[in-house]
Write an enzyme that holds these catalytic residues in place. Structure first.
Site, PDB file in Angstrom:
ATOM      1  N   HIS A 112      -0.779 -12.061   0.532  1.00 52.50           N
ATOM      2  CA  HIS A 112      -1.453 -11.390   0.000  1.00 52.50           C
ATOM      3  C   HIS A 112      -2.315 -11.758  -1.139  1.00 52.50           C
ATOM      4  O   HIS A 112      -3.601 -11.805  -1.506  1.00 52.50           O
ATOM      5  CB  HIS A 112      -0.769  -9.991  -0.613  1.00 52.50           C
ATOM      6  CG  HIS A 112      -1.661  -8.871  -0.593  1.00 52.50           C
ATOM      7  ND1 HIS A 112      -0.815  -7.524  -0.565  1.00 52.50           N
ATOM      8  CD2 HIS A 112      -2.796  -8.581  -1.002  1.00 52.50           C
ATOM      9  CE1 HIS A 112      -2.060  -6.757  -0.649  1.00 52.50           C
ATOM     10  NE2 HIS A 112      -3.101  -7.085  -1.228  1.00 52.50           N
TER      11      HIS A 112
ATOM     12  N   ALA B 290     -17.596   3.378  -3.194  1.00 53.79           N
ATOM     13  CA  ALA B 290     -18.272   3.374  -2.097  1.00 53.79           C
ATOM     14  C   ALA B 290     -19.473   4.579  -1.737  1.00 53.79           C
ATOM     15  O   ALA B 290     -20.384   4.230  -0.795  1.00 53.79           O
ATOM     16  CB  ALA B 290     -17.272   3.457  -0.821  1.00 53.79           C
TER      17      ALA B 290
ATOM     18  N   TYR C  76       0.818  -1.136  -0.094  1.00 53.61           N
ATOM     19  CA  TYR C  76      -0.025  -0.013  -0.061  1.00 53.61           C
ATOM     20  C   TYR C  76       0.915   1.264   0.084  1.00 53.61           C
ATOM     21  O   TYR C  76       1.064   2.039   0.861  1.00 53.61           O
ATOM     22  CB  TYR C  76      -1.037   0.011   1.141  1.00 53.61           C
ATOM     23  CG  TYR C  76      -2.042  -1.096   1.117  1.00 53.61           C
ATOM     24  CD1 TYR C  76      -2.177  -1.752  -0.079  1.00 53.61           C
ATOM     25  CD2 TYR C  76      -2.935  -1.599   2.244  1.00 53.61           C
ATOM     26  CE1 TYR C  76      -3.066  -2.743  -0.054  1.00 53.61           C
ATOM     27  CE2 TYR C  76      -3.656  -2.404   2.266  1.00 53.61           C
ATOM     28  CZ  TYR C  76      -3.947  -3.146   0.962  1.00 53.61           C
ATOM     29  OH  TYR C  76      -5.006  -4.122   0.920  1.00 53.61           O
TER      30      TYR C  76
ATOM     31  N   SER D 152     -12.796  -4.504   0.324  1.00 51.36           N
ATOM     32  CA  SER D 152     -13.923  -3.365  -0.410  1.00 51.36           C
ATOM     33  C   SER D 152     -15.194  -3.712  -0.096  1.00 51.36           C
ATOM     34  O   SER D 152     -16.130  -4.041  -0.844  1.00 51.36           O
ATOM     35  CB  SER D 152     -13.568  -3.416  -2.027  1.00 51.36           C
ATOM     36  OG  SER D 152     -12.023  -3.230  -2.126  1.00 51.36           O
TER      37      SER D 152
ATOM     38  N   GLY E 193     -15.456  -0.463  -2.938  1.00 52.73           N
ATOM     39  CA  GLY E 193     -14.299   0.009  -3.204  1.00 52.73           C
ATOM     40  C   GLY E 193     -14.176   1.571  -3.286  1.00 52.73           C
ATOM     41  O   GLY E 193     -14.987   2.066  -3.079  1.00 52.73           O
TER      42      GLY E 193
ATOM     43  N   LEU F 145     -17.346  -1.890   0.673  1.00 51.60           N
ATOM     44  CA  LEU F 145     -18.692  -0.923   0.467  1.00 51.60           C
ATOM     45  C   LEU F 145     -18.551  -0.717  -1.199  1.00 51.60           C
ATOM     46  O   LEU F 145     -19.146   0.323  -1.685  1.00 51.60           O
ATOM     47  CB  LEU F 145     -18.253   0.207   1.057  1.00 51.60           C
ATOM     48  CG  LEU F 145     -18.137   0.273   2.432  1.00 51.60           C
ATOM     49  CD1 LEU F 145     -17.661   1.569   3.160  1.00 51.60           C
ATOM     50  CD2 LEU F 145     -19.791  -0.153   2.995  1.00 51.60           C
TER      51      LEU F 145
HETATM   52  N1  LIG Z   1      -6.558  -8.157   0.081  1.00 53.44           N
HETATM   53  C1  LIG Z   1      -6.709  -7.580  -1.044  1.00 53.44           C
HETATM   54  O1  LIG Z   1      -6.337  -7.961  -2.215  1.00 53.44           O
HETATM   55  C2  LIG Z   1      -7.310  -5.997  -0.896  1.00 53.44           C
HETATM   56  C3  LIG Z   1      -7.669  -5.336  -1.953  1.00 53.44           C
HETATM   57  C4  LIG Z   1      -8.462  -4.241  -1.599  1.00 53.44           C
HETATM   58  C5  LIG Z   1      -8.508  -3.605  -0.595  1.00 53.44           C
HETATM   59  N2  LIG Z   1      -8.072  -4.427   0.577  1.00 53.44           N
HETATM   60  C6  LIG Z   1      -8.291  -4.038   2.051  1.00 53.44           C
HETATM   61  O2  LIG Z   1      -9.828  -3.840   2.049  1.00 53.44           O
HETATM   62  C7  LIG Z   1      -9.870  -2.533   2.691  1.00 53.44           C
HETATM   63  C8  LIG Z   1     -11.095  -1.880   2.395  1.00 53.44           C
HETATM   64  O3  LIG Z   1     -11.350  -1.878   0.923  1.00 53.44           O
HETATM   65  P1  LIG Z   1     -11.320  -0.285   0.096  1.00 53.44           P
HETATM   66  O4  LIG Z   1     -10.784   0.780   1.165  1.00 53.44           O
HETATM   67  O5  LIG Z   1     -10.799  -0.676  -1.249  1.00 53.44           O
HETATM   68  O6  LIG Z   1     -12.739  -0.170  -0.161  1.00 53.44           O
HETATM   69  P2  LIG Z   1     -14.161   0.136   0.743  1.00 53.44           P
HETATM   70  O7  LIG Z   1     -13.975  -0.491   1.967  1.00 53.44           O
HETATM   71  O8  LIG Z   1     -15.185  -0.507  -0.230  1.00 53.44           O
HETATM   72  O9  LIG Z   1     -14.244   1.493   0.665  1.00 53.44           O
HETATM   73  C9  LIG Z   1     -13.338   2.252   0.944  1.00 53.44           C
HETATM   74  C10 LIG Z   1     -14.018   4.073   0.891  1.00 53.44           C
HETATM   75  O10 LIG Z   1     -15.369   4.130   1.615  1.00 53.44           O
HETATM   76  C11 LIG Z   1     -15.716   5.202   2.166  1.00 53.44           C
HETATM   77  N3  LIG Z   1     -16.357   4.932   3.442  1.00 53.44           N
HETATM   78  C12 LIG Z   1     -16.032   4.185   4.335  1.00 53.44           C
HETATM   79  N4  LIG Z   1     -16.660   4.223   5.314  1.00 53.44           N
HETATM   80  C13 LIG Z   1     -17.828   4.793   4.670  1.00 53.44           C
HETATM   81  C14 LIG Z   1     -19.221   5.310   5.316  1.00 53.44           C
HETATM   82  N5  LIG Z   1     -19.516   4.975   6.610  1.00 53.44           N
HETATM   83  N6  LIG Z   1     -20.076   6.037   4.594  1.00 53.44           N
HETATM   84  C15 LIG Z   1     -19.483   6.677   3.398  1.00 53.44           C
HETATM   85  N7  LIG Z   1     -18.335   6.187   2.993  1.00 53.44           N
HETATM   86  C16 LIG Z   1     -17.599   5.436   3.448  1.00 53.44           C
HETATM   87  C17 LIG Z   1     -14.079   5.765   2.481  1.00 53.44           C
HETATM   88  O11 LIG Z   1     -14.247   7.127   1.889  1.00 53.44           O
HETATM   89  P3  LIG Z   1     -13.183   8.141   2.586  1.00 53.44           P
HETATM   90  O12 LIG Z   1     -11.791   7.774   1.918  1.00 53.44           O
HETATM   91  O13 LIG Z   1     -13.870   9.263   2.104  1.00 53.44           O
HETATM   92  O14 LIG Z   1     -13.154   8.197   4.093  1.00 53.44           O
HETATM   93  C18 LIG Z   1     -13.309   4.967   1.513  1.00 53.44           C
HETATM   94  O15 LIG Z   1     -12.377   5.695   0.828  1.00 53.44           O
HETATM   95  C19 LIG Z   1      -8.725  -1.566   2.050  1.00 53.44           C
HETATM   96  O16 LIG Z   1      -8.556  -0.393   2.726  1.00 53.44           O
HETATM   97  C20 LIG Z   1      -7.618  -2.601   2.090  1.00 53.44           C
HETATM   98  O17 LIG Z   1      -7.285  -2.582   3.572  1.00 53.44           O
HETATM   99  C21 LIG Z   1      -7.467  -5.635   0.418  1.00 53.44           C
END
Ligand SMILES: NC(=O)c1ccc[n+]([C@@H]2O[C@H](COP(=O)([O-])OP(=O)(O)OC[C@H]3O[C@@H](n4cnc5c(N)ncnc54)[C@H](OP(=O)(O)O)[C@@H]3O)[C@@H](O)[C@H]2O)c1
Length: 286
Positions: free
Chosen positions: A128, A216, A53, A208, A212, A210
């Site tokens: 990962h 989201a 990241y 992800s 992504g 929400l």
């Molecule tokens: N293992 C893997 O291959 C992999 C791949 C992708 C992601 N991940 C992990 O999964 C985590 C989550 O996935 P993601 O960050 O890609 O996507 P996500 O959780 O689906 O969406 C993240 C976005 O949601 C918004 N958000 C969060 N809570 C909210 C709420 N209550 N109301 C409105 N908006 C909200 C945030 O906005 P703001 O930025 O404006 O706060 C953030 O940018 C990542 O951070 C990472 O740690 C792992």
């Protein structure tokens, strides 16, 4: 916050995905600090990260270093916080993502993560993503060795199939504590893995959840049923989404990403939102 089991420990039922604070569109450090501190204030005790990241080639581990800095500057006790990091996925710096699942590489990546996090042993270390050029059992074997050497306290996998979950647990001698797969209202094909985790009592961390980073905010407009139930409860569709996942199984621990304090504050209230069986069925079918 209500707690859920992650191997031998309990963590807050909602974790924090820290990726948005280090990749494209990342905020300045002050906002990241406020976001991570808001998460801790709200009872979050699981923070998900990865060495990959980061944005540029020369800043591998940007997110891990950021988390370590934010934990160190938090006023309260953080000894119970688990930073779950990952190895085996790389960002060369041109926007692409590559894989390296060789045991030697994973062990060196883990060592670098341990130093950046400033810990004797990493709370949860996750492989990962499967590397098509390396037999899966060999990659997971590196995590088994790291567990045996005391470099990591718990082992998890990510982006795994049902067969890989079974294989990993076997290689680890029954010590697999978590599976992190993509799962959201728009992406439900990880349901077989979620069901297997439920049967095996292994934590399932939807990534992800929400939809992504870029989608989201539109969860309610893309998925009407989530918006309608949110309206009935007077909460956000994102909170309904997380409550729905929590209702699916006690092994689910969503890790919504955030780069603003208000996002994680809202998400962290999802365990308090009870959905009726009818509402869960409606969202299942939506
Ligand atoms: N293992 C893997 O291959 C992999 C791949 C992708 C992601 N991940 C992990 O999964 C985590 C989550 O996935 P993601 O960050 O890609 O996507 P996500 O959780 O689906 O969406 C993240 C976005 O949601 C918004 N958000 C969060 N809570 C909210 C709420 N209550 N109301 C409105 N908006 C909200 C945030 O906005 P703001 O930025 O404006 O706060 C953030 O940018 C990542 O951070 C990472 O740690 C792992």
């Amino acid at each position: 916050m209500k707690l859920r089991q992650l191997g031998d420990v309990q963590v807050g039922a909602i974790g924090l995905g820290a990726m948005p604070m280090s990749i494209e569109g990342r905020p300045d450090e002050a906002r990241s600090l406020a976001t991570i501190h808001a998460a801790l204030d709200a009872g979050v005790t699981l923070i998900d990260t990865a060495d990959a990241y980061h944005l540029y080639a020369g800043e591998v581990g940007h997110n891990e270093s950021l988390i370590a800095k934010c934990l160190a500057s938090y006023g309260g006790d953080t000894s119970h916080v688990i930073v779950a990091t990952k190895g085996g996925h790389l960002r060369p710096g041109d926007g692409s993502w590559t894989a390296n699942g060789s045991p030697a590489y994973l062990k060196s990546a883990c060592e670098a993560s341990r130093k950046r996090l400033g810990v004797e042993a990493i709370g949860l270390y996750q492989f990962h993503r499967p590397d098509p050029n390396v037999p899966y059992a060999e990659s997971v074997g590196a995590l088994r060795d790291l567990l045996d050497e005391g470099k990591i306290l718990r082992a998890g996998i990510s982006n795994a199939t049902v067969a890989q979950i079974r294989e990993a647990n076997e290689v680890l001698g029954g010590r697999l504590v978590s599976v992190q797969n993509q799962y959201s209202p728009a992406f439900r094909s990880s349901e077989p893995e979620l069901e297997l985790c439920h049967e095996m009592g292994i934590a399932f961390l939807p990534w992800s959840p929400l939809g992504g980073i870029s989608r989201a905010g539109e969860l309610g407009s893309r998925h009407a049923a989530f918006a309608e139930i949110a309206k009935a409860h007077g909460v956000s569709p994102q909170r309904v989404c997380l409550a729905w996942m929590l209702a699916k199984s006690p092994v689910v621990i969503p890790i919504p990403g955030a780069s603003r304090p208000e996002s994680i504050r809202d998400s962290a209230q999802a365990p308090e939102l009870s959905l009726s069986a009818d509402e869960v069925a409606t969202l299942d079918a939506a």
